[in-house]
Design a protein around this motif. Structure first.
Motif, PDB file in Angstrom:
ATOM      1  N   SER A 158     -66.718 -15.708  24.444  1.00 56.77           N
ATOM      2  CA  SER A 158     -65.986 -16.656  24.912  1.00 56.77           C
ATOM      3  C   SER A 158     -67.419 -17.662  25.406  1.00 56.77           C
ATOM      4  O   SER A 158     -66.574 -18.725  26.060  1.00 56.77           O
ATOM      5  CB  SER A 158     -65.815 -15.319  26.584  1.00 56.77           C
ATOM      6  N   ARG A 166     -66.452  -8.026  14.333  1.00 56.20           N
ATOM      7  CA  ARG A 166     -64.945  -8.198  14.014  1.00 56.20           C
ATOM      8  C   ARG A 166     -64.469  -8.076  12.977  1.00 56.20           C
ATOM      9  O   ARG A 166     -63.317  -7.330  12.461  1.00 56.20           O
ATOM     10  CB  ARG A 166     -64.742  -9.277  14.862  1.00 56.20           C
ATOM     11  N   SER A 224     -62.655   0.285  22.175  1.00 53.23           N
ATOM     12  CA  SER A 224     -62.937  -0.392  22.711  1.00 53.23           C
ATOM     13  C   SER A 224     -64.107  -1.044  23.088  1.00 53.23           C
ATOM     14  O   SER A 224     -63.888  -2.404  23.451  1.00 53.23           O
ATOM     15  CB  SER A 224     -62.054  -0.151  23.701  1.00 53.23           C
ATOM     16  N   VAL A 225     -65.012  -0.974  23.719  1.00 60.12           N
ATOM     17  CA  VAL A 225     -66.532  -0.674  24.180  1.00 60.12           C
ATOM     18  C   VAL A 225     -67.024  -2.118  23.286  1.00 60.12           C
ATOM     19  O   VAL A 225     -67.179  -3.209  23.437  1.00 60.12           O
ATOM     20  CB  VAL A 225     -67.394   0.155  24.011  1.00 60.12           C
ATOM     21  N   MET A 262     -66.189  -3.802  20.809  1.00 66.17           N
ATOM     22  CA  MET A 262     -64.512  -5.021  21.158  1.00 66.17           C
ATOM     23  C   MET A 262     -64.746  -6.271  22.168  1.00 66.17           C
ATOM     24  O   MET A 262     -64.778  -7.212  21.525  1.00 66.17           O
ATOM     25  CB  MET A 262     -63.077  -4.811  20.130  1.00 66.17           C
ATOM     26  N   ARG A 263     -64.431  -5.231  23.518  1.00 63.46           N
ATOM     27  CA  ARG A 263     -64.878  -6.331  24.289  1.00 63.46           C
ATOM     28  C   ARG A 263     -66.237  -6.732  24.283  1.00 63.46           C
ATOM     29  O   ARG A 263     -66.065  -7.964  25.366  1.00 63.46           O
ATOM     30  CB  ARG A 263     -64.992  -4.888  25.525  1.00 63.46           C
ATOM     31  N   ARG A 268     -62.354   4.961  21.965  1.00 61.85           N
ATOM     32  CA  ARG A 268     -62.657   4.430  22.942  1.00 61.85           C
ATOM     33  C   ARG A 268     -64.544   3.010  22.508  1.00 61.85           C
ATOM     34  O   ARG A 268     -65.022   2.150  23.698  1.00 61.85           O
ATOM     35  CB  ARG A 268     -63.634   5.141  23.907  1.00 61.85           C
ATOM     36  N   ASP A 272     -65.931  -9.729  22.336  1.00 62.55           N
ATOM     37  CA  ASP A 272     -65.041 -10.645  23.132  1.00 62.55           C
ATOM     38  C   ASP A 272     -66.105 -11.716  24.254  1.00 62.55           C
ATOM     39  O   ASP A 272     -65.798 -12.893  24.968  1.00 62.55           O
ATOM     40  CB  ASP A 272     -64.422 -10.004  23.706  1.00 62.55           C
ATOM     41  N   VAL A 273     -67.048 -10.768  25.422  1.00 64.17           N
ATOM     42  CA  VAL A 273     -67.907 -11.202  25.934  1.00 64.17           C
ATOM     43  C   VAL A 273     -68.688 -12.321  25.599  1.00 64.17           C
ATOM     44  O   VAL A 273     -68.726 -13.646  25.953  1.00 64.17           O
ATOM     45  CB  VAL A 273     -68.420 -10.371  26.652  1.00 64.17           C
TER      46      VAL A 273
END
Length: 319
Positions: free
Chosen positions: A142, A177, A131-132, A134-135, A128, A138-139
């Motif tokens: 963007s 990343r 995942s957090v 990397m999200r 988890r 990604d934000v």
């Protein structure tokens, strides 16, 4: 020199040392990398020592000397000409070097430290946490970094601190990343499993075993990112929302001199040349450092210069 079973090195009977060459030996064998290192060293020394030597010449106005072309007839500080207010372009280039680096270097260092730490932590633990992280990356990715900087600096006051902060935040995902990918691969290796078996804490394992392997890649990325950050700062200053007068940067000098391109080209062209030379030199040195810090690729730097880019030929009928 040979290696004993205990891991110690000893000299050969002749007294000569053997082993991997020193980094300065590798650098001395690449003339292009040497030139790039010299240029970056001169830029750094200019940014650090230049303002102490020029005094207030970067802001001293002399309307009688307005728009003088580059010449040796007006002293050392008239070597690169003057701008519309009679200020020395050479003195302003020296002053602007410190301002530009005072934005690019802290922004790269902050994003390197924060992004690398979070990335290695997420890659080592996985699940988890990964995942957090990397999200969040990604934000941030963007939003185009230049557009994000334009919006934030338009809302808040354009200043060096705000510029450093927004550029650092925009570049954090690059290191996050990269560090996450490297750490996720290293965490399954035998020496990391051995560290866990002996009860080593995760922080100590990351610092002692993962960081030394990931660091060369991160430093190479940081060198390339330095070019991007410096160009972004120059672009923002050119648009009028970066460095504000009376401070001066290379991008701001280009912006102030663009309307005099036909009559006084040196005002805008010379800071543009400084930007190009610095970014190209940093790119060349980053490519050299990537080979020098990779044990699997370092041998390429020891080859004669004419054979480095020569493709290997195999098969029948080849000489």
């Amino acid at each position: 020199m040979t290696t004993t079973p205990g891991g110690r090195r000893r000299r050969n009977p002749s007294g000569a040392r053997t082993g991997p060459p020193r980094w300065w030996t590798l650098l001395g064998g690449d003339r292009v990398a040497v030139c790039a290192a010299v240029v970056l060293t001169l830029v750094l020394l200019t940014a650090l020592l230049g303002p102490l030597l020029i005094g207030d010449r970067a802001i001293r106005q002399d309307l009688d000397a307005s728009l003088r072309p580059p010449s040796l007839d007006h002293g050392f500080f008239g070597l690169l000409g003057t701008d519309v207010l009679g200020r020395s372009v050479l003195a302003r280039l020296i002053e602007a070097a410190g301002t530009t680096l005072s934005v690019a270097v802290p922004a790269v260092l902050c994003s390197l430290v924060v992004g690398s730490a979070v990335g290695m932590w997420a890659g080592y633990h996985g699940g988890r946490r990964e995942s957090v992280a990397m999200r969040v990356a990604d934000v941030i990715l963007s939003f185009p970094s230049l557009l994000l900087a334009v919006v934030v600096l338009y809302v808040f006051e354009p200043s060096v601190a705000n510029l450093v902060l927004i550029l650092a935040i925009a570049r954090v995902p690059i290191y996050l990343r990269t560090a996450r990918a490297e750490s996720a691969e290293i965490r399954s290796r035998l020496f990391v499993d051995a560290a866990r078996t002996f009860g080593t804490r995760s922080g100590a394992t990351i610092v002692r075993h993962i960081l030394p392997i990931v660091l060369p890649t991160l430093l190479t990325v940081a060198t390339l990112d330095f070019c991007f950050v410096m160009l972004t700062e120059s672009s923002l200053s050119f648009l009028g929302i970066g460095i504000q007068p009376p401070e001066v940067s290379w991008g701001l000098m280009v912006a102030q001199g663009r309307q005099y391109l036909q009559t006084a080209w040196w005002i805008a062209v010379l800071p543009g040349v400084a930007i190009v030379m610095t970014t190209v030199s940093a790119t060349i040195l980053a490519a050299w450092a990537r080979l020098a810090t990779d044990p699997a690729q370092r041998w390429r730097l020891t080859l004669p210069r004419g054979r480095r880019r020569r493709p290997a030929t195999t098969g029948e009928g080849t000489p």
